[in-house]
Design a protein around this motif. Sequence first.
Motif, PDB file in Angstrom:
ATOM      1  N   UNK A 141      -6.867  69.406  -7.344  1.00 57.76           N
ATOM      2  CA  UNK A 141      -5.682  69.003  -6.603  1.00 57.76           C
ATOM      3  C   UNK A 141      -4.473  69.304  -7.480  1.00 57.76           C
ATOM      4  N   UNK A 142      -3.648  70.234  -7.044  1.00 61.39           N
ATOM      5  CA  UNK A 142      -2.427  70.581  -7.773  1.00 61.39           C
ATOM      6  C   UNK A 142      -1.266  69.933  -7.030  1.00 61.39           C
ATOM      7  N   UNK A 143      -0.546  69.059  -7.717  1.00 59.93           N
ATOM      8  CA  UNK A 143       0.607  68.384  -7.111  1.00 59.93           C
ATOM      9  C   UNK A 143       1.858  68.808  -7.863  1.00 59.93           C
ATOM     10  N   UNK A 144       2.745  69.488  -7.152  1.00 58.94           N
ATOM     11  CA  UNK A 144       4.054  69.850  -7.708  1.00 58.94           C
ATOM     12  C   UNK A 144       5.033  68.787  -7.248  1.00 58.94           C
ATOM     13  N   UNK A 145       5.763  68.210  -8.173  1.00 57.36           N
ATOM     14  CA  UNK A 145       6.680  67.128  -7.790  1.00 57.36           C
ATOM     15  C   UNK A 145       7.964  67.207  -8.605  1.00 57.36           C
ATOM     16  N   UNK A 146       9.046  66.967  -7.907  1.00 53.57           N
ATOM     17  CA  UNK A 146      10.340  66.747  -8.536  1.00 53.57           C
ATOM     18  C   UNK A 146      10.823  65.422  -7.985  1.00 53.57           C
ATOM     19  N   UNK A 147      11.995  65.000  -8.349  1.00 51.57           N
ATOM     20  CA  UNK A 147      12.433  63.658  -7.991  1.00 51.57           C
ATOM     21  C   UNK A 147      12.487  63.420  -6.484  1.00 51.57           C
ATOM     22  N   UNK A 148      12.752  64.461  -5.694  1.00 52.87           N
ATOM     23  CA  UNK A 148      12.992  64.232  -4.275  1.00 52.87           C
ATOM     24  C   UNK A 148      11.952  64.839  -3.337  1.00 52.87           C
ATOM     25  N   UNK A 149      10.987  65.581  -3.853  1.00 56.84           N
ATOM     26  CA  UNK A 149      10.006  66.220  -2.967  1.00 56.84           C
ATOM     27  C   UNK A 149       8.695  66.442  -3.708  1.00 56.84           C
ATOM     28  N   UNK A 150       7.636  66.634  -2.925  1.00 53.08           N
ATOM     29  CA  UNK A 150       6.321  66.892  -3.519  1.00 53.08           C
ATOM     30  C   UNK A 150       5.529  67.812  -2.602  1.00 53.08           C
ATOM     31  N   UNK A 151       4.709  68.645  -3.213  1.00 58.54           N
ATOM     32  CA  UNK A 151       3.807  69.534  -2.477  1.00 58.54           C
ATOM     33  C   UNK A 151       2.453  69.470  -3.167  1.00 58.54           C
ATOM     34  N   UNK A 152       1.404  69.289  -2.403  1.00 63.95           N
ATOM     35  CA  UNK A 152       0.052  69.242  -2.972  1.00 63.95           C
ATOM     36  C   UNK A 152      -0.794  70.319  -2.316  1.00 63.95           C
ATOM     37  N   UNK A 153      -1.643  70.925  -3.103  1.00 68.37           N
ATOM     38  CA  UNK A 153      -2.606  71.896  -2.598  1.00 68.37           C
ATOM     39  C   UNK A 153      -3.945  71.610  -3.270  1.00 68.37           C
ATOM     40  N   UNK A 154      -4.992  71.578  -2.478  1.00 64.69           N
ATOM     41  CA  UNK A 154      -6.343  71.399  -2.989  1.00 64.69           C
ATOM     42  C   UNK A 154      -6.998  72.766  -2.961  1.00 64.69           C
ATOM     43  N   UNK A 155      -7.461  73.237  -4.106  1.00 62.23           N
ATOM     44  CA  UNK A 155      -8.106  74.542  -4.184  1.00 62.23           C
ATOM     45  C   UNK A 155      -9.526  74.367  -4.707  1.00 62.23           C
ATOM     46  N   UNK A 156     -10.372  75.299  -4.331  1.00 62.89           N
ATOM     47  CA  UNK A 156     -11.759  75.278  -4.783  1.00 62.89           C
ATOM     48  C   UNK A 156     -12.458  76.534  -4.333  1.00 62.89           C
ATOM     49  N   UNK A 157     -13.757  76.517  -4.476  1.00 56.86           N
ATOM     50  CA  UNK A 157     -14.546  77.689  -4.108  1.00 56.86           C
ATOM     51  C   UNK A 157     -15.057  77.587  -2.681  1.00 56.86           C
ATOM     52  N   UNK A 158     -14.725  76.494  -2.008  1.00 53.77           N
ATOM     53  CA  UNK A 158     -15.153  76.231  -0.630  1.00 53.77           C
ATOM     54  C   UNK A 158     -16.672  76.019  -0.534  1.00 53.77           C
TER      55      UNK A 158
END
Length: 163
Positions: A141-158
Amino acid sequence: MTITELATATLPEGTVPPPLPGFVVSEFSPLVAAAADRCLSARHGSPPAADEVGRRTAIVLVSGSGDARMAGHVADAVDTRTRIGPLLFFQAVPNSVAGHVAARWHLRGPVVCLCPVADPRAEGLAYARLLIEDGDVDEVLVVEVEQASAHAVLVGTNQGESR
């Protein structure tokens, strides 16, 4: 090995995340938790029951500025010689909210926090790829976050099963 996107979630600027018990002053940690919950729920449903074995999932938290609002609050308190509450010591490091997410979802992978020099998404996904290719986890789970917003992406081999 092919790494694929398994789920995503975005909390755009202006989103007010639900309160997160134990985290005060700033929306940084609640944003992380809300984005992570939405992303993990999209792939796996709800968090596992207390007696279920967790997933081999890592968390990579990526932020260029960290929790700037909380850092400013602490700096102001120090400057004015105001007592700093104990909760601020707990949440002073970004891995505290990543650990909260890992505990809630019973994740059994590493927790990594990055402060990227260049492209946050690219650096987070590159680190996720390393963790998967090394065999440490099945998904990240990669979560990019700054003070006002966030984006998460779950990556794997499926290859892992979803609920």
